[in-house]
Scaffold this active site. Structure first.
Site, mmCIF file in Angstrom:
data_model
loop_
_atom_site.group_PDB
_atom_site.id
_atom_site.type_symbol
_atom_site.label_atom_id
_atom_site.label_comp_id
_atom_site.label_asym_id
_atom_site.label_seq_id
_atom_site.Cartn_x
_atom_site.Cartn_y
_atom_site.Cartn_z
ATOM 1 N N HIS A 164 0.734 -1.330 -0.079
ATOM 2 C CA HIS A 164 0.039 0.190 -0.094
ATOM 3 C C HIS A 164 0.780 1.367 -0.116
ATOM 4 O O HIS A 164 2.122 1.141 0.154
ATOM 5 C CB HIS A 164 -1.107 0.097 1.100
ATOM 6 C CG HIS A 164 -0.384 0.129 2.437
ATOM 7 N ND1 HIS A 164 0.464 -0.834 2.994
ATOM 8 C CD2 HIS A 164 -0.616 1.054 3.499
ATOM 9 C CE1 HIS A 164 0.515 -0.506 4.331
ATOM 10 N NE2 HIS A 164 0.294 0.764 4.400
ATOM 11 N N HIS A 206 1.304 3.886 1.769
ATOM 12 C CA HIS A 206 1.717 4.611 2.919
ATOM 13 C C HIS A 206 3.390 4.796 3.027
ATOM 14 O O HIS A 206 4.129 3.916 2.587
ATOM 15 C CB HIS A 206 1.398 4.134 4.401
ATOM 16 C CG HIS A 206 0.057 4.207 4.682
ATOM 17 N ND1 HIS A 206 -0.834 3.578 5.573
ATOM 18 C CD2 HIS A 206 -1.005 5.393 4.162
ATOM 19 C CE1 HIS A 206 -1.907 4.149 5.538
ATOM 20 N NE2 HIS A 206 -2.275 5.096 4.972
ATOM 21 N N ASP A 254 5.679 4.966 5.260
ATOM 22 C CA ASP A 254 6.688 3.983 5.891
ATOM 23 C C ASP A 254 6.700 2.712 4.929
ATOM 24 O O ASP A 254 7.624 1.560 5.702
ATOM 25 C CB ASP A 254 6.096 3.652 7.254
ATOM 26 C CG ASP A 254 4.578 3.021 7.450
ATOM 27 O OD1 ASP A 254 3.698 3.454 6.668
ATOM 28 O OD2 ASP A 254 4.505 2.333 8.065
ATOM 29 N N HIS A 255 5.957 2.530 4.079
ATOM 30 C CA HIS A 255 6.249 0.979 3.048
ATOM 31 C C HIS A 255 7.016 1.443 1.666
ATOM 32 O O HIS A 255 7.277 0.443 1.233
ATOM 33 C CB HIS A 255 4.856 0.592 2.846
ATOM 34 C CG HIS A 255 4.224 0.122 4.258
ATOM 35 N ND1 HIS A 255 4.034 -1.184 4.677
ATOM 36 C CD2 HIS A 255 3.588 0.869 5.235
ATOM 37 C CE1 HIS A 255 3.597 -1.121 5.890
ATOM 38 N NE2 HIS A 255 3.318 0.162 6.248
ATOM 39 N N HIS A 282 -7.524 -0.484 5.264
ATOM 40 C CA HIS A 282 -6.405 0.264 5.944
ATOM 41 C C HIS A 282 -6.267 1.258 4.833
ATOM 42 O O HIS A 282 -6.233 2.618 5.361
ATOM 43 C CB HIS A 282 -5.335 -0.453 6.064
ATOM 44 C CG HIS A 282 -4.030 0.113 6.682
ATOM 45 N ND1 HIS A 282 -3.984 0.705 7.840
ATOM 46 C CD2 HIS A 282 -3.088 0.598 5.892
ATOM 47 C CE1 HIS A 282 -2.830 1.368 7.996
ATOM 48 N NE2 HIS A 282 -2.310 1.206 6.953
ATOM 49 N N ASP A 315 -0.402 -3.651 6.075
ATOM 50 C CA ASP A 315 -1.012 -3.394 7.174
ATOM 51 C C ASP A 315 -2.322 -3.710 7.344
ATOM 52 O O ASP A 315 -3.343 -2.871 7.949
ATOM 53 C CB ASP A 315 -0.908 -1.690 7.445
ATOM 54 C CG ASP A 315 0.424 -1.219 7.780
ATOM 55 O OD1 ASP A 315 1.448 -1.944 7.862
ATOM 56 O OD2 ASP A 315 0.711 0.032 7.719
ATOM 57 N N HIS A 319 4.361 -4.737 10.278
ATOM 58 C CA HIS A 319 4.821 -3.813 11.556
ATOM 59 C C HIS A 319 4.995 -5.070 12.767
ATOM 60 O O HIS A 319 4.251 -6.015 12.838
ATOM 61 C CB HIS A 319 3.875 -2.955 12.129
ATOM 62 C CG HIS A 319 3.717 -1.892 11.330
ATOM 63 N ND1 HIS A 319 4.398 -0.349 11.607
ATOM 64 C CD2 HIS A 319 3.194 -1.538 10.155
ATOM 65 C CE1 HIS A 319 4.078 0.412 10.539
ATOM 66 N NE2 HIS A 319 3.537 -0.190 9.705
HETATM 67 FE FE FE Z 1 2.553 0.873 8.099
HETATM 68 ZN ZN ZN Z 2 -0.016 1.728 6.504
#
Ligand code: FE
Ligand code: ZN
Length: 255
Positions: free
Chosen positions: A54, A56, A58-59, A112, A129, A167
């Site tokens: 996805h 985001h 942080d990915h 998410h 996530d 995570h």
């Molecule tokens: Fe994440």
């Molecule tokens: Zn995420």
């Protein structure tokens, strides 16, 4: 050639999953380039592809830097928010990797985020996530019904498959899960094992899908114990899986 899958801890709590053989690796959700480049170097292997669950940051934030070093294909959900994508994917697609030799199916798992996808085959599930061990992702762009449906579909995959989540949230998730399902012996056992692993600085992932089905409250929303727990939290809560899911998710969000 044997395929190995290792977590590369990144940022606060993320895992970049490195799927590799003796020569090459693909990375799942590289939110940070530096740790990934170090891991590749340490193994003496090169990068042949990037998989994204996805959009985001942080990915995906590590992707541009990785592409400078290795101009490789980037597979991920068809979503304009992932600027580096070369191979947009949707429900039912298949990703055929040459090196390491591996085939993964693609399942749409919105909830998410609206375009979140999960990569899977009989032995491995990369769910970003959507599903966490003993928990699930927050609903940023989806409804409880969408997330419940996504989790239901993951729950029907091979029980022996290993779940590779985005995570390391398992320890906190155990505390929440025990608060809503205090009399689940499998959960108590898992919480103890998780505490031990974290005390030793070790990852709690991957975990088998079968173990998650026995312990993860968000995969157990049809069971009498979880329905009762949801109705204790909110006496107006109905008994459908989606309503129970929504009540549990809202309680967890409030903590
Ligand atoms: Fe994440
Ligand atoms: Zn995420």
């Amino acid at each position: 050639m044997t395929i190995r899958i290792e977590p590369i801890p990144a940022l606060e709590s993320n895992y970049i999953w490195m799927i590799h053989d003796d020569h090459a690796a693909v990375l799942v959700d590289p939110g940070c380039a530096e740790v990934a480049l170090s891991a590749l170097k340490a193994h003496g292997i090169s990068l042949t592809g990037i998989l994204v669950t996805h959009h985001h940051a942080d990915h995906i934030a590590g992707i541009p830097r990785l592409l400078e070093e290795y101009p490789v294909p980037v597979w991920g959900p068809a979503d304009e928010r992932i600027a580096t994508l070369t191979h947009p994917l949707q429900e039912g697609d298949t990703v055929d990797l040459d090196s390491p030799k591996l085939t993964l199916e693609v399942m749409a798992t919105p909830g998410h985020t609206s375009s979140h996808i999960t990569f899977f085959n009989d032995t491995m599930i990369f769910c970003g996530d959507t599903l966490f061990s003993i928990g699930c992702g927050r609903l940023f762009e989806g409804t409880p019904a969408q997330m419940q449906n996504a989790l239901d579909r993951i729950a029907r995959l091979a029980p022996d498959a290993l779940v590779y989540c985005g995570h390391e949230y398992t320890e906190a998730n155990c505390a929440f899960a025990l608060s809503v399902e205090p009399n689940n012996p499998a959960l108590a056992q898992r919480a103890q094992a998780v505490a031990q692993l974290r005390a030793n600085g070790q990852p709690t992932l991957p975990v088998t899908l079968g173990d998650e089905l026995k312990t993860n409250p968000f995969l157990r929303t049809r069971l009498p114990s979880l329905i009762a727990a949801a109705r204790q939290i909110d006496p107006d809560c109905g008994t459908t899986a989606t309503e129970v899911f929504a009540t549990l998710r809202a309680l967890k969000d409030s903590r």
